[in-house]
Design a protein around this motif. Structure first.
Motif: not given
Length: 162
Positions: A1-5, A75, A78-79, A81, A101, A103
């Motif tokens: 899972m990427s940090s930016n959602g 952001d 975030i949280g 998908k 970024t 994935p």
């Protein structure tokens, strides 16, 4: 899972259609579909069509490249998908150049155009597309070709070498 959602990135000229709406969204358990396309943002007809194609319970964002960069870097997802869909690799290059970024990139459907060559049943690429894919490879972003989740994932670089 990427940090930016962002959990899945797909290049598909059809954007949201039967396969994407059902199979991909269910398989990756997306909570939001994000369409990044400057042209679609300006087209009420296309936006309306996309809104009706989104599976129930899934949010939809239709953004310009700059709008997507701004929201992702702020952001906002975030949280969530996020299933990011674009019509061509140039848009993804703009996002990466803007600091987003990714994935990995799944190449789904790119139709035949003037001066394009077919490298897979549903994928034809132009010189510009090849340059963009080369850019992703140099950035270390994994490229795959996969029409539907049940189909085997093919390393996209292998198709480019043919």
């Amino acid at each position: 899972m990427s940090s930016n959602g962002i959990i899945h990135v797909r290049i598909d000229e059809r954007l949201i259609h039967g396969q994407v709406a059902t199979m991909w969204t269910n398989t990756i358990k997306a909570t939001r579909i994000m369409i990044v396309d400057d042209g679609v943002v300006k087209s009420e007809i296309e936006k309306t069509a996309l809104k009706t194609a989104v599976p129930s319970g899934v949010k939809l964002s239709i953004l310009t490249s700059q709008g997507a960069i701004k929201n992702i870097l702020a952001d906002k997802y975030i949280g969530q998908k996020v299933f990011l869909i674009v019509k061509n690799p140039r848009v993804l290059k703009e996002l990466v150049d803007g600091g987003v970024t990714l994935p990995q990139i799944n190449v789904g459907n790119m139709s035949t155009k003037k001066d394009s060559k077919q490298i897979k049943k549903s994928v034809s690429v132009t010189e510009e597309d090849l340059e963009n894919f080369d850019y992703f490879v140099k950035k270390g972003i994994k490229l795959t070709a996969q029409m539907v989740p049940s189909e085997e994932e093919v390393p996209f670089q292998n198709l480019l070498k043919k």
